[in-house]
Design an enzyme around this catalytic site. Structure first.
Site, PDB file in Angstrom:
ATOM      1  N   ASP A   1      -2.756   2.975   7.076  1.00 31.07           N
ATOM      2  CA  ASP A   1      -3.232   3.171   8.422  1.00 31.07           C
ATOM      3  C   ASP A   1      -2.621   4.229   9.023  1.00 31.07           C
ATOM      4  O   ASP A   1      -2.890   4.694  10.090  1.00 31.07           O
ATOM      5  CB  ASP A   1      -2.661   1.682   9.012  1.00 31.07           C
ATOM      6  CG  ASP A   1      -1.241   1.703   8.749  1.00 31.07           C
ATOM      7  OD1 ASP A   1      -0.869   0.502   8.078  1.00 31.07           O
ATOM      8  OD2 ASP A   1      -0.445   2.405   9.107  1.00 31.07           O
TER       9      ASP A   1
ATOM     10  N   GLU B   1      -1.678   7.030  -1.176  1.00 38.76           N
ATOM     11  CA  GLU B   1      -2.399   5.819  -0.623  1.00 38.76           C
ATOM     12  C   GLU B   1      -3.665   5.756  -1.726  1.00 38.76           C
ATOM     13  O   GLU B   1      -4.440   6.246  -2.036  1.00 38.76           O
ATOM     14  CB  GLU B   1      -2.935   6.078   0.637  1.00 38.76           C
ATOM     15  CG  GLU B   1      -4.010   5.040   1.093  1.00 38.76           C
ATOM     16  CD  GLU B   1      -3.530   3.449   1.078  1.00 38.76           C
ATOM     17  OE1 GLU B   1      -2.731   3.128   1.592  1.00 38.76           O
ATOM     18  OE2 GLU B   1      -4.516   2.793   0.467  1.00 38.76           O
TER      19      GLU B   1
ATOM     20  N   ASP C   1       5.367   1.216   1.555  1.00 41.03           N
ATOM     21  CA  ASP C   1       4.497   0.646   2.537  1.00 41.03           C
ATOM     22  C   ASP C   1       3.324  -0.145   1.949  1.00 41.03           C
ATOM     23  O   ASP C   1       2.355   0.422   2.419  1.00 41.03           O
ATOM     24  CB  ASP C   1       4.085   1.626   3.652  1.00 41.03           C
ATOM     25  CG  ASP C   1       3.376   0.603   4.685  1.00 41.03           C
ATOM     26  OD1 ASP C   1       2.863   1.458   5.749  1.00 41.03           O
ATOM     27  OD2 ASP C   1       3.306  -0.377   4.803  1.00 41.03           O
TER      28      ASP C   1
ATOM     29  N   THR D   1       0.860  -3.325   0.311  1.00 39.10           N
ATOM     30  CA  THR D   1       0.281  -4.456   0.521  1.00 39.10           C
ATOM     31  C   THR D   1       1.588  -5.798  -0.254  1.00 39.10           C
ATOM     32  O   THR D   1       2.429  -5.035  -0.976  1.00 39.10           O
ATOM     33  CB  THR D   1      -1.027  -4.716  -0.009  1.00 39.10           C
ATOM     34  OG1 THR D   1      -1.150  -4.370  -1.424  1.00 39.10           O
ATOM     35  CG2 THR D   1      -2.071  -4.458   0.860  1.00 39.10           C
ATOM     36  N   ASP D   2       1.228  -6.715  -0.206  1.00 39.25           N
ATOM     37  CA  ASP D   2       1.990  -7.807  -0.971  1.00 39.25           C
ATOM     38  C   ASP D   2       1.746  -7.759  -2.454  1.00 39.25           C
ATOM     39  O   ASP D   2       0.994  -7.270  -3.079  1.00 39.25           O
ATOM     40  CB  ASP D   2       1.679  -9.259  -0.598  1.00 39.25           C
ATOM     41  CG  ASP D   2       2.183  -9.448   0.876  1.00 39.25           C
ATOM     42  OD1 ASP D   2       1.855 -10.330   1.722  1.00 39.25           O
ATOM     43  OD2 ASP D   2       2.934  -8.715   1.257  1.00 39.25           O
TER      44      ASP D   2
ATOM     45  N   PRO E   1      -3.881  -4.573  -6.018  1.00 38.38           N
ATOM     46  CA  PRO E   1      -3.386  -3.393  -6.278  1.00 38.38           C
ATOM     47  C   PRO E   1      -1.884  -2.978  -5.815  1.00 38.38           C
ATOM     48  O   PRO E   1      -1.604  -2.226  -6.558  1.00 38.38           O
ATOM     49  CB  PRO E   1      -4.539  -2.313  -5.427  1.00 38.38           C
ATOM     50  CG  PRO E   1      -5.032  -3.275  -4.493  1.00 38.38           C
ATOM     51  CD  PRO E   1      -5.117  -4.544  -5.007  1.00 38.38           C
TER      52      PRO E   1
END
Ligand code: SAM
Length: 290
Positions: free
Chosen positions: A92, A111, A161, A163-164, A168
């Site tokens: 983001d 990313e 930073d 995701t949980d 991925p």
């Protein structure tokens, strides 16, 4: 609020453990099943725009400053002279925005899903706020674990930073990934990680501290309260070989804070040290990993 339930209803993030977050939705701005994850961007009634990945809250315009300030400025101001920074994930752009507020030479960002970057630039431009156009920003669309394994770059600060630990993001919580991060960290460097809401995902924090401890002298954690990461304090993993970085006195941090001319809304020099003062249930999760 007029109390009227609108046609769109609510975004309900089912967190397990009999708890869920509900955000009142006015519209779905975008929905796409990318090759990697299910991405939705909502317009909420009172919390701005929100992005969810695979049904899990990722970023919310109203309170994103908390998470992005705390995961960036605590390691950056503890280090004091970071020039090369790496962000793993962060699609983001909020972490990139905050990191670029420091006098760095470059922020490398790996990313995995380019769709997240593109769609957040379009639908959530306030989060990155032009950061992707900064000449010091180097965005790579790549799996962060593979990047860390193959890159020859070295960094003063690494911020995960992600995701949980599912889909991925799972590989970004592995000991092998942390070993590669260690190999890419300059002497005196520090690494921080997104480590979940401790009341709900305390086991993840314990595992992260344990795995970081396999590679770093000082594996610990700090916390922040983020309203839309519901369930209480969010935990952030902390890893460095320089134990001094966790002991900086307030005046040192305050001098660096004003020199960087940061205008923050959650982070401040008093809170810097306070974030490491852990409630007992959080400290227990950390100590269980030592
Ligand atoms: N604040 C959020 C949280 O606490 O869960 C994280 C937000 S950020 C959008 C998470 C990013 O991690 C996403 O853009 C996702 O695509 C990215 N990601 C997941 N797995 C990844 C991997 N293996 N390598 C690089 N980025 C990854």
């Amino acid at each position: 609020m007029n109390g009227k339930t609108d046609d769109w209803g609510w975004f309900d993030e089912a967190l397990g453990v009999g708890l869920q977050l509900g955000l009142k939705i006015e519209s779905v701005l975008y929905r796409k099943k990318t090759d990697l994850q299910d991405l939705v961007i909502y317009q909420t009634s009172d919390w701005g725009r929100v992005m969810a990945l695979d049904g899990i809250m990722q970023v919310c315009e109203r309170d994103e400053f908390i998470y992005h300030e705390m995961l960036t400025h605590v390691p950056m101001l503890a280090h004091g002279s970071a020039k090369e920074v790496c962000i793993i994930g962060g699609g983001d752009g909020g972490m990139l925005r905050e990191a670029l507020r420091h006098p760095v030479d470059r922020v490398t960002m790996a990313e995995i899903d380019g769709s997240v970057v593109d769609l957040c630039k379009t639908y959530l431009p306030s989060i990155s706020n032009g950061a992707f156009d900064d000449p010091r920003a180097d965005l790579l669309i790549a799996d962060g674990a593979q990047f860390m394994a193959e890159s020859d770059r070295t960094f003063d600060v690494i911020i995960v930073d992600s995701t949980d630990p599912a889909g991925p993001g799972e590989v970004l919580f592995s000991s092998a990934f942390y070993a590669n991060c260690k190999a890419r960290l300059n002497p005196g460097g520090v690494m921080t990680t997104q480590s979940g809401v401790v009341m709900i995902q305390g086991g993840e924090l314990t595992t992260t501290v344990r795995r970081l401890g396999e590679h770093f002298e000082d594996a610990h954690a700090y916390i922040a309260a983020v309203p839309t990461y519901s369930g209480g304090f969010m935990g952030f993993g902390w890893a460095t070989d320089n134990r001094e970085l966790r002991q900086h006195n307030r005046d040192t941090i305050a001098e660096r804070y004003s020199a960087a001319n940061l205008m923050t809304r959650y982070y401040n020099p008093d809170l810097h040290g306070g974030a490491f003062a852990l409630p007992t249930y959080v400290a227990e999760c950390v100590e269980a990993g030592k």
